[in-house]
Design an enzyme around this catalytic site. Structure first.
Site, PDB file in Angstrom:
ATOM      1  N   HIS A 190      37.320   2.896  19.806  1.00  0.00           N
ATOM      2  CA  HIS A 190      36.275   1.906  19.530  1.00  0.00           C
ATOM      3  C   HIS A 190      35.029   2.198  20.346  1.00  0.00           C
ATOM      4  CE1 HIS A 190      36.484  -0.548  23.272  1.00  0.00           C
ATOM      5  NE2 HIS A 190      37.779  -0.279  23.256  1.00  0.00           N
ATOM      6  N   CYS A 217      42.252   2.079  25.902  1.00  0.00           N
ATOM      7  CA  CYS A 217      41.620   2.500  24.655  1.00  0.00           C
ATOM      8  C   CYS A 217      40.836   3.802  24.844  1.00  0.00           C
ATOM      9  CB  CYS A 217      40.675   1.416  24.149  1.00  0.00           C
ATOM     10  SG  CYS A 217      41.533  -0.017  23.447  1.00  0.00           S
TER      11      CYS A 217
END
Length: 238
Positions: free
Chosen positions: A193, A208
């Site tokens: 992301h 992440c």
């Protein structure tokens, strides 16, 4: 009235003494000069990686911090989001320089060592050691490589073969309550992301694979649910 004036004078002198004591507690910092007190901006301390950093920045390599060295180091730190930005040649700054060198060396052949599978068709590869990611189709590079920001110590991005299982273009983390644009989840709560910080900003993500907005958008357009992801290596500093 005279007693009150004496009390105020005593308080003022005590306040000034504490201020001076606060300044002398950080002798390694060079304070900006000017008509009023300003925040410390540059360190006079020689860092443990002084010579290596000087060489990387094409400075005279003498292993001693100078005002010019500090200015050059601070400029590098500011450019790449390394904090604190005080011109100290410490482990984070030197680690960032080594990572950048490895990223540049990857060129347009990031999978030269064939560590990311070439028999999977379209696959997103994540090299934690070089903090790089790219998309390939078999042995053909389709996008990248691009710098990424993976999990910090104790929150490492998990290695191994994965698959994208959920995509949410305007996702907001239910744990950290932060925006995660172009989220593509591949392992529990870990996803590709976009973020609003630079890829080299320490200490890293909570697991992440952080990306620049343009890169995350390209991944969004190139990948779909069910596509393979392969994560390998180890993030420097973890």
């Amino acid at each position: 009235m005279r007693v009150a004036g004496n009390i105020r004078g005593a308080r003022l002198r005590r306040g000034l003494a504490l201020s001076v004591a606060g300044l002398t507690a950080v002798p390694a910092l060079v304070l900006a000069t000017g008509g009023s007190a300003q925040a410390a901006s540059c360190t006079a301390s020689t860092g443990p990686y002084q010579k290596q950093v000087e060489k990387y920045l094409h400075r005279p390599v003498d292993g001693k911090q100078s005002a010019a060295d500090c200015k050059a180091i601070r400029s590098f730190q500011s450019t790449y989001g390394v904090t604190p930005t005080i011109g100290y040649a410490g482990p984070v700054t030197w680690r960032t320089m080594k990572t950048l060198t490895a990223q540049k060396a990857a060129g347009k052949n990031p999978n030269k060592d064939k560590k990311c599978p070439t028999n999977k068709g379209r696959i997103a590869c994540v090299d934690l050691t070089r903090q790089l990611s790219w998309i390939q189709d078999g042995g053909k590079l389709k996008f990248g490589p691009v710098p990424v920001r993976t999990g910090r110590d104790k929150y490492e991005t998990r290695t191994g073969a994965k698959k994208i299982y959920w995509r949410h273009i305007n996702h907001v983390s239910s744990i950290y309550h932060v925006s995660m644009p172009y989220s593509q989840f591949f392992d529990g709560g870990q996803a590709f992301h976009a973020v609003g910080v630079k890829m080299w900003n320490p200490p890293g993500s909570h697991g992440c694979v952080n990306m620049r907005t343009a890169d995350a958008k390209s991944y969004w357009n190139l990948l779909k649910n069910g596509d393979d992801v392969y994560v390998y290596g180890r993030k420097p500093g973890t």
